[in-house]
Write a protein that holds these residues in place. Structure first.
Motif, PDB file in Angstrom:
ATOM      1  N   ARG A   5       0.948  -1.244  -0.029  1.00  0.00           N
ATOM      2  CA  ARG A   5      -0.141  -0.118  -0.030  1.00  0.00           C
ATOM      3  C   ARG A   5       0.894   1.244   0.074  1.00  0.00           C
ATOM      4  NH1 ARG A   5      -2.392  -4.333   2.567  1.00  0.00           N
ATOM      5  NH2 ARG A   5      -4.566  -4.485   2.208  1.00  0.00           N
ATOM      6  N   LEU A   6       1.985   1.262  -0.420  1.00  0.00           N
ATOM      7  CA  LEU A   6       2.961   2.395  -0.333  1.00  0.00           C
ATOM      8  C   LEU A   6       3.075   3.139  -1.720  1.00  0.00           C
ATOM      9  CD1 LEU A   6       6.228   0.907   1.557  1.00  0.00           C
ATOM     10  CD2 LEU A   6       4.138   1.842   2.490  1.00  0.00           C
ATOM     11  N   ALA A   7       2.402   2.627  -2.758  1.00  0.00           N
ATOM     12  CA  ALA A   7       2.341   3.505  -3.889  1.00  0.00           C
ATOM     13  C   ALA A   7       1.890   4.681  -4.021  1.00  0.00           C
ATOM     14  CB  ALA A   7       1.675   2.733  -4.971  1.00  0.00           C
ATOM     15  N   ALA A   8       0.851   4.960  -3.098  1.00  0.00           N
ATOM     16  CA  ALA A   8       0.031   6.115  -2.944  1.00  0.00           C
ATOM     17  C   ALA A   8       0.678   7.201  -2.059  1.00  0.00           C
ATOM     18  CB  ALA A   8      -1.297   6.136  -2.575  1.00  0.00           C
ATOM     19  N   GLU A   9       2.041   6.876  -1.439  1.00  0.00           N
ATOM     20  CA  GLU A   9       2.653   7.608  -0.482  1.00  0.00           C
ATOM     21  C   GLU A   9       3.368   8.702  -1.235  1.00  0.00           C
ATOM     22  OE1 GLU A   9       2.312   7.526   3.115  1.00  0.00           O
ATOM     23  OE2 GLU A   9       0.481   6.459   2.150  1.00  0.00           O
ATOM     24  N   THR A  10       3.842   9.915  -0.609  1.00  0.00           N
ATOM     25  CA  THR A  10       4.650  10.453  -1.265  1.00  0.00           C
ATOM     26  C   THR A  10       6.159  10.614  -0.590  1.00  0.00           C
ATOM     27  OG1 THR A  10       3.945  12.538   0.536  1.00  0.00           O
ATOM     28  CG2 THR A  10       2.910  12.490  -1.598  1.00  0.00           C
ATOM     29  N   SER A  11       6.410  10.157   0.490  1.00  0.00           N
ATOM     30  CA  SER A  11       7.857   9.943   0.781  1.00  0.00           C
ATOM     31  C   SER A  11       8.747   9.259   0.004  1.00  0.00           C
ATOM     32  CB  SER A  11       7.731   9.194   2.359  1.00  0.00           C
ATOM     33  OG  SER A  11       9.166   8.672   2.570  1.00  0.00           O
ATOM     34  N   PRO A  12       9.857   9.785  -0.638  1.00  0.00           N
ATOM     35  CA  PRO A  12      10.671   8.933  -1.284  1.00  0.00           C
ATOM     36  C   PRO A  12      11.031   7.664  -0.736  1.00  0.00           C
ATOM     37  CG  PRO A  12      11.267  11.353  -1.448  1.00  0.00           C
ATOM     38  CD  PRO A  12      10.303  11.051  -0.295  1.00  0.00           C
ATOM     39  N   TYR A  13      11.311   7.441   0.360  1.00  0.00           N
ATOM     40  CA  TYR A  13      11.644   6.226   0.901  1.00  0.00           C
ATOM     41  C   TYR A  13      10.568   5.385   0.866  1.00  0.00           C
ATOM     42  CZ  TYR A  13      13.233   2.993   4.499  1.00  0.00           C
ATOM     43  OH  TYR A  13      13.567   2.015   5.192  1.00  0.00           O
ATOM     44  N   ALA A 311      12.068  26.181  -1.387  1.00  0.00           N
ATOM     45  CA  ALA A 311      12.426  25.587   0.054  1.00  0.00           C
ATOM     46  C   ALA A 311      13.682  24.554  -0.076  1.00  0.00           C
ATOM     47  CB  ALA A 311      11.223  24.745   0.687  1.00  0.00           C
ATOM     48  N   PHE A 312      14.064  23.993   0.779  1.00  0.00           N
ATOM     49  CA  PHE A 312      15.190  23.113   0.676  1.00  0.00           C
ATOM     50  C   PHE A 312      14.816  21.404   0.955  1.00  0.00           C
ATOM     51  CE2 PHE A 312      17.116  26.973   2.309  1.00  0.00           C
ATOM     52  CZ  PHE A 312      17.732  27.533   1.331  1.00  0.00           C
ATOM     53  N   ALA A 313      15.566  20.573   0.166  1.00  0.00           N
ATOM     54  CA  ALA A 313      15.135  19.235  -0.098  1.00  0.00           C
ATOM     55  C   ALA A 313      15.995  18.495   1.219  1.00  0.00           C
ATOM     56  CB  ALA A 313      15.530  18.635  -1.245  1.00  0.00           C
ATOM     57  N   ALA A 314      15.494  17.406   1.855  1.00  0.00           N
ATOM     58  CA  ALA A 314      16.082  16.728   2.676  1.00  0.00           C
ATOM     59  C   ALA A 314      17.425  16.207   2.711  1.00  0.00           C
ATOM     60  CB  ALA A 314      15.020  15.761   3.416  1.00  0.00           C
ATOM     61  N   LEU A 400      17.826  11.835  -4.531  1.00  0.00           N
ATOM     62  CA  LEU A 400      17.409  13.112  -3.884  1.00  0.00           C
ATOM     63  C   LEU A 400      15.976  12.770  -3.253  1.00  0.00           C
ATOM     64  CD1 LEU A 400      17.690  16.221  -3.259  1.00  0.00           C
ATOM     65  CD2 LEU A 400      16.349  16.608  -5.256  1.00  0.00           C
ATOM     66  N   ASP A 401      16.027  13.179  -2.005  1.00  0.00           N
ATOM     67  CA  ASP A 401      14.875  12.902  -1.189  1.00  0.00           C
ATOM     68  C   ASP A 401      14.300  14.434  -0.878  1.00  0.00           C
ATOM     69  OD1 ASP A 401      12.797  13.100   0.818  1.00  0.00           O
ATOM     70  OD2 ASP A 401      13.752  11.370   1.918  1.00  0.00           O
ATOM     71  N   ASP A 402      13.505  14.701  -1.846  1.00  0.00           N
ATOM     72  CA  ASP A 402      13.090  16.093  -2.147  1.00  0.00           C
ATOM     73  C   ASP A 402      11.898  16.480  -1.242  1.00  0.00           C
ATOM     74  OD1 ASP A 402      11.119  14.558  -3.406  1.00  0.00           O
ATOM     75  OD2 ASP A 402      11.110  15.623  -5.310  1.00  0.00           O
ATOM     76  N   ARG A 454       5.429  17.195   0.388  1.00  0.00           N
ATOM     77  CA  ARG A 454       5.938  16.635  -0.791  1.00  0.00           C
ATOM     78  C   ARG A 454       4.983  16.485  -1.577  1.00  0.00           C
ATOM     79  NH1 ARG A 454       7.285  12.133  -4.041  1.00  0.00           N
ATOM     80  NH2 ARG A 454       8.927  12.532  -5.170  1.00  0.00           N
ATOM     81  N   ALA A 455       5.006  16.834  -3.066  1.00  0.00           N
ATOM     82  CA  ALA A 455       3.990  16.473  -4.150  1.00  0.00           C
ATOM     83  C   ALA A 455       2.476  17.088  -3.750  1.00  0.00           C
ATOM     84  CB  ALA A 455       4.084  15.087  -4.281  1.00  0.00           C
ATOM     85  N   GLY A 456       2.506  18.001  -3.157  1.00  0.00           N
ATOM     86  CA  GLY A 456       1.157  18.737  -2.657  1.00  0.00           C
ATOM     87  C   GLY A 456       0.515  18.094  -1.282  1.00  0.00           C
ATOM     88  N   LYS A 457       1.176  17.125  -0.818  1.00  0.00           N
ATOM     89  CA  LYS A 457       1.009  16.453   0.441  1.00  0.00           C
ATOM     90  C   LYS A 457       1.586  16.944   1.561  1.00  0.00           C
ATOM     91  CE  LYS A 457      -0.110  11.926   2.412  1.00  0.00           C
ATOM     92  NZ  LYS A 457       0.132  10.442   2.523  1.00  0.00           N
ATOM     93  N   LEU A 458       0.822  17.466   2.725  1.00  0.00           N
ATOM     94  CA  LEU A 458       1.341  18.112   3.841  1.00  0.00           C
ATOM     95  C   LEU A 458       0.891  17.051   5.130  1.00  0.00           C
ATOM     96  CD1 LEU A 458       2.470  20.674   5.539  1.00  0.00           C
ATOM     97  CD2 LEU A 458       0.210  21.479   5.462  1.00  0.00           C
ATOM     98  N   LEU A 459       1.790  16.842   6.046  1.00  0.00           N
ATOM     99  CA  LEU A 459       1.724  16.078   6.987  1.00  0.00           C
ATOM    100  C   LEU A 459       1.434  16.937   8.000  1.00  0.00           C
ATOM    101  CD1 LEU A 459       1.645  13.316   8.083  1.00  0.00           C
ATOM    102  CD2 LEU A 459       4.144  13.291   8.640  1.00  0.00           C
ATOM    103  N   LEU A 460       0.370  16.893   8.810  1.00  0.00           N
ATOM    104  CA  LEU A 460      -0.081  17.708  10.051  1.00  0.00           C
ATOM    105  C   LEU A 460      -0.272  16.833  11.311  1.00  0.00           C
ATOM    106  CD1 LEU A 460      -2.435  20.250   7.972  1.00  0.00           C
ATOM    107  CD2 LEU A 460      -0.269  20.951   9.370  1.00  0.00           C
ATOM    108  N   PRO A 461      -0.239  17.353  12.203  1.00  0.00           N
ATOM    109  CA  PRO A 461       0.277  18.590  12.726  1.00  0.00           C
ATOM    110  C   PRO A 461       1.999  18.644  12.974  1.00  0.00           C
ATOM    111  CG  PRO A 461      -0.409  17.528  14.600  1.00  0.00           C
ATOM    112  CD  PRO A 461      -0.729  16.681  13.425  1.00  0.00           C
ATOM    113  N   GLY A 462       2.472  19.456  12.871  1.00  0.00           N
ATOM    114  CA  GLY A 462       4.055  19.647  12.938  1.00  0.00           C
ATOM    115  C   GLY A 462       4.579  19.140  14.407  1.00  0.00           C
ATOM    116  N   LEU A 463       5.640  19.084  14.325  1.00  0.00           N
ATOM    117  CA  LEU A 463       6.447  18.695  15.838  1.00  0.00           C
ATOM    118  C   LEU A 463       6.813  19.748  16.467  1.00  0.00           C
ATOM    119  CD1 LEU A 463       8.175  15.653  14.277  1.00  0.00           C
ATOM    120  CD2 LEU A 463       6.159  15.402  15.648  1.00  0.00           C
TER     121      LEU A 463
END
Length: 671
Positions: A5-13, A311-314, A400-402, A454-463
């Motif tokens: 089920r990882l294909a829909a994720e945005t994390s390059p890892y 912004a800057f990539a990771a 590049l992990d962007d 990444r790719a329009g997806k925002l992980l909320l809330p921040g830390l």
């Protein structure tokens, strides 16, 4: 739907693992619901895109259909990007350490369907070797223990969670003074390698917080030896293989004690912290090497790490074409083919080039053995390096992990603003301002800062780390430019920290927001890791914001955090450099207030002073200063053309009418 089920994720890892035959789930309630419904334990695998041993375990086991079949039969498998979910990583890395194991990545943990850890490890080879059991053997044994020994599993989980909760409570409070900081600095300096710099032994990490601690102590005490330890370490890193001599930027760490052989991944946060140190070292010593490396590192940042939004990539991966470091290393023959025989011989004399190589038959470019290089030689070498860099660009690049991480971007934005103002590099300050605008535009939704984008997806809330680092960034930008919006954003970030992250028992902050999904324990940390501890970053931001806004309540919050963490810092200063550095800021901070028509001139002069222990405030006149400003009453006596006032430890100077006098006034005010 695919059972992976990882294909829909945005994390390059995570996307790297989308074609594995493992039935991976991303972290979330659906995976835990599946575990509860099936009665299977959870196999949690945590890594990151630039992690070499993560790739090794993936190739050996996760891409192997036979191994995957065992994983799928016996476990619900969850894959996590530690950079996307550092809160999850912190909990289960802590659990592994409570089991008496040394941490690292990939992290492999076994959990109950409720998420409670009961056993784990790091990298497991497919078959037993390196003194480690084979992965499939581990899978069968853990599954059998889970099914046949539920009482033992329950005992393990209870014991681990109890110890995790206890570990999250800071030690008792103690009162630290500058004398304690001086003592800690002397002890830490004694641990440094006199031959190669850095802490003795291998592997060697940059340890930027410790280097800053020694630098501050040298400034505070006048002990030039302490500054020399930092400068020498920076020199060895700048000349070592941990530095990319063609493309700029520092790798994560060196596997040897000479800084020769890097673990080739490049992380945004390491380069942010080192950029600040290079700027400070150059401003103090005038050593052109530090300025050159700072400029080259910013050049790498602009060329390879900028996202389209600014912004800057990771990070950049260590591997390319399946081999660690392949993009970066050379043979003597390859260098001759690019430079020609005569130029290659000249280059070889400086950069440790030989037919036999210096690492596994290849050459890691470095100047650890050469000695000082003149500016004339640097110019000549620069032309040769440019040719090699152009040739290297034709190779298959590392991944590049962007994804954009708010906390890592905050550290880099602050570094660019601080270093750019100190070294009169306005382009760096603008680069910082653009990145700050990008992060606040992309990653703030309904007033809430996210952690990863990444790719329009925002992980909320921040830390808490995101809020603290972005507050630090806003403060640095405001100081460098006078931008009121940056100051307003920084203030909003610390208010969110107080509202959503406060631990009322200690007065410090939890890593996760009260609005976040619940975890088995709520992460809380006082320790520095590769990044400075988020509580220390928050305390520093609060202390500086108190000066900029005139709000004593913000200073009180910073004091509260320092008090909460002081016991831990006293017991283990080596792991609490950031907190000790904040205490130095709190006790010695110089408020430089520039008022009147000439305020820009005074502010520019103030920005040329080291940024570790000063804050720059601009105001048209005394009335424009915050009501709680220490300098407001003094500023009423400013001459018509303007002046500066210096306030240290609740005392303010007379008007300073010559910008060149600021450094001397600060020195006199501190005694």
């Amino acid at each position: 739907m695919s059972e992976n089920r990882l294909a829909a994720e945005t994390s390059p890892y995570l996307i790297q693992h989308k074609d594995n035959p493992v039935h991976w789930w991303p972290w979330g309630p659906e995976a835990f619901a599946q575990a509860k419904a099936s009665g299977k334990p959870i196999l949690l695998s945590v890594g990151y895109a630039a992690c070499h041993w993560c790739h090794v375990m993936a190739h050996e086991s996760f891409e192997d259909r036979d191994v995957a079949a065992v994983m799928n039969e016996l476990f619900v498998n969850i894959k996590v990007d530690r950079e996307e979910r550092p809160d999850v990583d912190q909990i289960y890395m802590g659990a592994l350490q409570q089991l008496g194991e040394q941490g690292g990545w990939p992290l492999t943990m076994f959990l109950t369907p409720e998420g409670a850890p009961f056993w784990g490890g790091t990298y497991f080879p497919k078959t037993a070797k390196y003194g480690r059991p084979g992965f499939t053997d581990v899978l069968f044994q853990v599954s059998r223990a889970y099914g046949e020994s539920p009482d033992k599993v329950a005992h393990n989980t209870d014991a681990i969670l109890t110890r995790l909760q206890a570990a999250a409570r800071p030690a008792g409070k103690t009162v630290l003074a500058l004398a304690d900081l001086d003592k800690a600095a002397g002890q830490i300096a004694g641990l440094f390698d006199r031959a190669h710099g850095g802490l003795r032994g291998a592997p060697k990490f940059p340890q930027s917080g410790l280097l800053e601690l020694l630098w501050r102590a040298g400034t505070r005490t006048g002990d030039e030896h302490l500054k020399a330890v930092t400068a020498f370490t920076l020199n060895r890193m700048c000349e070592g293989g941990i530095y990319d001599h063609l493309g700029g930027g520092f790798s994560r760490y060196s596997v040897d004690e000479m800084w020769l052989v890097p673990h080739f991944e490049k992380m945004l946060y390491d380069n942010a912290q080192l950029l600040e140190l290079l700027a400070l070292a150059y401003a103090e010593t005038g050593d052109e090497l530090f300025l050159t490396r700072a400029r080259e590192t910013v050049g790498w940042l602009k060329r390879e790490m900028l996202t389209p939004e600014g912004a800057f990539a990771a990070s950049l991966d260590a591997d390319s074409e399946g081999h660690e470091g392949k993009f970066y290393v050379w043979t003597a023959e390859e260098i001759v083919s690019v430079l020609g025989r005569a130029d290659a011989e000249e280059f070889a004399a400086f950069y440790d080039v030989s037919d036999e190589g210096n690492w596994e038959g290849s050459i890691i470019l470095n100047r650890t053995k050469f000695g000082d290089v003149s500016m004339v030689e640097e110019a000549r070498l620069g032309a040769l390096k440019a040719k090699l860099q152009a040739a290297r660009e034709k190779r298959v690049r590392p991944g590049l992990d962007d994804k954009v991480l708010a906390d890592w971007n905050g550290l880099m934005i602050a570094a660019l603003a601080r270093a750019g103002a100190l070294l009169d590099e306005p382009e760096w300050v603008e680069l910082a301002a653009r990145a700050f605008r990008a992060v606040t535009h992309l990653m703030v939704k309904d007033g809430v800062l996210g952690h990863s984008y990444r790719a329009g997806k925002l992980l909320l809330p921040g830390l808490a780390s995101d809020l603290a680092a972005m507050a630090r960034a806003g403060i640095a930008l405001h100081e460098a430019t006078g931008d009121a919006d940056a100051l307003e954003a920084a203030t909003a970030f610390v208010e969110t920290l107080e509202r959503d992250h406060l631990d009322p028992e200690t007065g410090a902050y939890f890593l996760t927001s009260a609005a976040a999904d619940a975890l088995v324990v709520r992460p809380f940390s006082t320790l520095d890791e590769a990044l400075p501890n988020y509580n220390a970053v928050a305390a520093d931001a609060l202390i500086r914001l108190a000066v900029l806004t005139g709000r004593d309540d913000l200073r009180s919050r910073g004091d509260r955090i320092i008090a909460a963490l002081s016991g831990d810092a006293a017991q283990n200063p080596l792991a609490h450099a950031s907190l000790l550095n904040v205490l130095d800021t709190r006790l010695r901070l110089a408020e430089i207030v520039a008022v009147g028509p000439a305020r820009a001139t005074f502010a520019d002069a103030a920005l040329r002073l080291p940024f570790l222990d000063r804050v720059v405030v601009r105001a048209g006149d005394a009335a424009a200063l915050p009501a709680g400003s220490l300098a407001r009453a003094r500023a009423e006596s400013a001459p018509p053309e303007g002046a500066a006032f210096v306030c240290v430890a609740e005392r303010c100077s007379l008007p300073v009418t010559d910008p060149e006098d600021l450094a001397g006034v600060i020195r006199d005010m501190r005694g």
